[in-house]
Enzyme design. Structure first.
Site, PDB file in Angstrom:
ATOM      1  CE1 TYR A 149      -3.834  -2.112   0.336  1.00  0.00           C
ATOM      2  CE2 TYR A 149      -4.664  -0.083   1.287  1.00  0.00           C
ATOM      3  CZ  TYR A 149      -4.895  -1.320   0.740  1.00  0.00           C
ATOM      4  OH  TYR A 149      -6.165  -1.758   0.597  1.00  0.00           O
ATOM      5  CE  LYS A 215      -0.034 -17.016   1.929  1.00  0.00           C
ATOM      6  NZ  LYS A 215      -0.722 -18.245   2.225  1.00  0.00           N
ATOM      7  CG  ASP A 267      -3.390 -19.277   3.857  1.00  0.00           C
ATOM      8  OD1 ASP A 267      -2.513 -18.663   4.491  1.00  0.00           O
ATOM      9  OD2 ASP A 267      -3.208 -20.403   3.394  1.00  0.00           O
ATOM     10  CG  ASP A 291      -7.872  -3.272   2.916  1.00  0.00           C
ATOM     11  OD1 ASP A 291      -8.817  -2.795   3.570  1.00  0.00           O
ATOM     12  OD2 ASP A 291      -7.698  -3.029   1.710  1.00  0.00           O
TER      13      ASP A 291
END
Ligand code: NAD
Length: 403
Positions: A149, A215, A267, A291
């Site tokens: 971002y 992640k 996930d 987000d």
């Protein structure tokens, strides 16, 4: 005379009559913000009988500011937020793939609002796809200044992209020729200042489970480092009070007096939020994960119209809805103002005015329990009374007067 919020030795000092910048935003922004201001004013009045009062000062930003002043974020707006130390803002439209840059991102970067905080919890009576939605009660801390971002990206075929691809190819990495490229910076400094805030929040509010979401299995040096820095800081700040996952029970409750710091791959976290929401209380994560996660979590307990949010820097805070400007509903006095109303309650908590904040939360809860709701909830509730955006605000105000 209205006063300004001050920071002394790291502590907030809020006068009884603080100045607060208000940015109405665009799309549905003006209608939800107008409704929220009335509710917040009423709550302060009811809680403190006139001894405390907010002084809202309007400043422009976003599409409207661009049209009128040629700048999505005029310097006067930035200056006012810096001076007052606080703002309540409505959503602002950002064109996709082209056009002007995001006023939201600019605001976060210019004021270094590094911690995006989004509490997500269930209000009884709100339709939810979960069997036991009341088990979901999390506060998400999302890093706000880095990750993909941060806006470091170059268009396919641009001089910068071509040069960057050549450079990384020279280092042995295979990037397809003609690609657009973006950078994903994750620093120890930004990760730790966010994680510190989440740990301090947990200590102050009695929350005992902190989950670092990342992640890192795939992106080892960025997301993986975020996780490692998190554990490092937790060890430093919590010392003996730090509990490991092995010490926790089946619902991840740590032993008395301790705080659990655990980590979860992003996930798997989406799955956990649905299947085992009680395993998590405070979630700390990088920008993009945060987000996605906060919208998904909000959807589980009633949708975007319900979820409040805040962006904190050092000595400055901007409170705002999680949802966007939903331009297709603009000007219809139709959408759910709860998100901005509850963001207002978060602001009052930040001021150390919890009596007024609880009045708002209780009144919202009571109004929804009575099945008086806007279109987004009325469509999925039996025997609901449909009200407008401003109508909902009025019912919340009435509930406070009755309460
Ligand atoms: P959105 O949140 O504006 O709308 C998505 C859908 O959610 C809407 O169609 C509507 O069905 C529902 N919704 C949103 N707010 C609601 C409310 N208060 N009450 C009832 N239903 C509500 O997201 P989008 O359509 O992806 O984005 C529209 C614009 O908003 C884009 O330009 C985007 O960049 C911008 N945006 C701004 C912010 C912000 O200002 N912080 C945040 C997200 C998106």
């Amino acid at each position: 005379m209205p006063g300004k919020i001050a920071h002394e030795n790291g502590h907030l000092r809020v006068p009884d009559d603080p100045l607060v910048a208000v940015l109405y935003g665009d799309g549905i922004g003006p209608e939800v913000v107008t409704t929220a201001l009335k509710v917040v004013d009423k709550a302060v009045d009811r809680a403190y009988g006139g001894a405390r009062r907010l002084h809202w000062r309007e400043y422009s930003a976003g599409a409207e500011a661009l049209r009128q002043e040629g700048d999505i974020l005029p310097p006067t707006t930035l200056q006012a937020i810096r001076e007052y130390g606080v703002a309540l803002k409505g959503p602002m439209t950002t064109p996709v793939g082209q056009g002007y840059r995001s006023a939201n991102v600019a605001l976060r970067q210019q004021l270094d609002l590094y911690a995006n905080v989004r509490p997500v919890r269930y209000f009884p009576g709100v339709p939810s796809p979960l069997l036991r939605p009341e088990l979901l009660d999390v506060v998400i801390f999302r890093e706000n200044t880095e990750d993909v971002y941060a806006g470091v990206e170059y268009a396919a075929g641009s001089k910068e992209a071509v040069q960057l691809i050549e450079t990384v190819r020279g280092w042995g990495s295979n990037v397809r020729e003609g690609s657009a490229v973006g950078l994903k910076p994750i620093s120890e400094f930004a990760s730790k200042r966010l994680i510190r805030r989440a740990i301090e929040y947990s200590l102050a509010k009695g929350r005992r489970k902190i989950t670092l979401v990342h992640k890192g299995n795939i992106m080892k040096f960025t997301e993986g480092a975020f996780r490692n820095w998190g554990y490092e800081l937790a060890r430093e700040l919590l010392g003996d009070r730090l509990a490991t996952p092995e010490e926790a029970d089946a619902d991840h409750n740590p032993p008395p007096g301790k705080i659990l710091v655990q980590d979860k791959i992003a996930d798997a976290m989406f799955q956990d939020l649905i299947r085992r929401p009680q395993s998590h209380e405070v979630i700390v994560t990088t920008n993009l994960n945060g987000d996605y996660l906060s919208d998904a979590a909000a959807a589980q307990v009633g949708g975007l119209g319900m979820a409040p949010g805040a962006n904190f820097g050092d000595g400055v805070a901007v409170f705002e809805a999680v949802h966007g400007s939903a331009p297709q509903y603009a000007g219809q006095d139709k959408v759910n103002p709860t998100s901005v109303i509850l963001s207002g309650a978060m602001m009052l908590d930040y001021f150390g005015w919890p009596e007024a904040a609880r009045l708002i939360e209780n009144a919202v809860e009571e109004t929804i329990m009575r099945k008086i709701v806007t279109y987004d909830l009325a469509g999925v509730m039996d025997n609901a009374t449909l009200v407008s955006c401003s109508g909902f605000g009025k019912m919340v105000e009435d509930a406070m007067v009755r309460g």
